[in-house]
Design an enzyme around this catalytic site. Structure first.
Site, PDB file in Angstrom:
ATOM      1  N   HIS A   1       0.917  -1.028  -0.084  1.00  0.00           N
ATOM      2  CA  HIS A   1       0.006   0.036  -0.095  1.00  0.00           C
ATOM      3  C   HIS A   1       0.579   1.302  -0.128  1.00  0.00           C
ATOM      4  O   HIS A   1       0.342   2.310   0.016  1.00  0.00           O
ATOM      5  CB  HIS A   1      -0.971   0.171   1.273  1.00  0.00           C
ATOM      6  CG  HIS A   1      -0.157   0.332   2.576  1.00  0.00           C
ATOM      7  ND1 HIS A   1       0.725  -0.393   3.125  1.00  0.00           N
ATOM      8  CD2 HIS A   1      -0.381   1.338   3.245  1.00  0.00           C
ATOM      9  CE1 HIS A   1       1.037  -0.066   4.181  1.00  0.00           C
ATOM     10  NE2 HIS A   1       0.402   1.011   4.502  1.00  0.00           N
TER      11      HIS A   1
ATOM     12  N   HIS B   1       1.642   6.662   0.031  1.00  0.00           N
ATOM     13  CA  HIS B   1       0.523   5.822   0.511  1.00  0.00           C
ATOM     14  C   HIS B   1      -0.930   5.886   0.394  1.00  0.00           C
ATOM     15  O   HIS B   1      -1.321   7.012   0.142  1.00  0.00           O
ATOM     16  CB  HIS B   1       0.672   6.459   2.183  1.00  0.00           C
ATOM     17  CG  HIS B   1       0.097   5.370   3.166  1.00  0.00           C
ATOM     18  ND1 HIS B   1      -1.251   5.267   3.491  1.00  0.00           N
ATOM     19  CD2 HIS B   1       0.479   4.612   4.128  1.00  0.00           C
ATOM     20  CE1 HIS B   1      -1.420   4.480   4.524  1.00  0.00           C
ATOM     21  NE2 HIS B   1      -0.196   4.231   4.786  1.00  0.00           N
TER      22      HIS B   1
END
Length: 110
Positions: A19, A34
């Site tokens: 992620h 992110h």
């Protein structure tokens, strides 16, 4: 899909959750991109890396694909965040509050 906001080297990937991506720019500044809030809990489900550590990428290079529906179904926001983890003396100016389109929208200058 998340694309590289600038050219640089891929220096960090979180293999378990897929992620986030860390980049180092030629001027030594370091970025962290992110996807989602608390999406580490998804353990990579719905995420795929398109790069590997050591890759040299150009602005606009695809870095991560993610499934917004899976993120929302897991109860997390799908907000993408870019952090400067080490400015290395570089002054950044940010543009925010808009939908960004890869290759067209300037989100930061330095």
């Amino acid at each position: 899909m998340v694309c590289a906001p600038v050219s640089g080297k891929i220096t960090m990937l979180i293999e378990d959750s897929k992620h986030a991506v860390g980049m180092t720019l030629s001027n030594g500044a370091e970025l962290l991109i992110h996807v989602g809030i608390d999406t580490v809990s998804m353990k990579g489900d719905g995420f795929e890396y398109l790069v590997k550590i050591g890759d040299i990428v150009k602005a606009g290079t695809p870095l991560i694909t993610f499934n917004r529906d899976k993120i929302k179904a897991a109860g997390y926001p799908d907000t993408a965040i870019m952090l400067i983890t080490n400015p290395n003396g570089v002054n950044f100016k940010f543009n925010s509050g808009m939908q960004a389109k890869s290759g067209e929208t300037i989100i930061a200058t330095y």
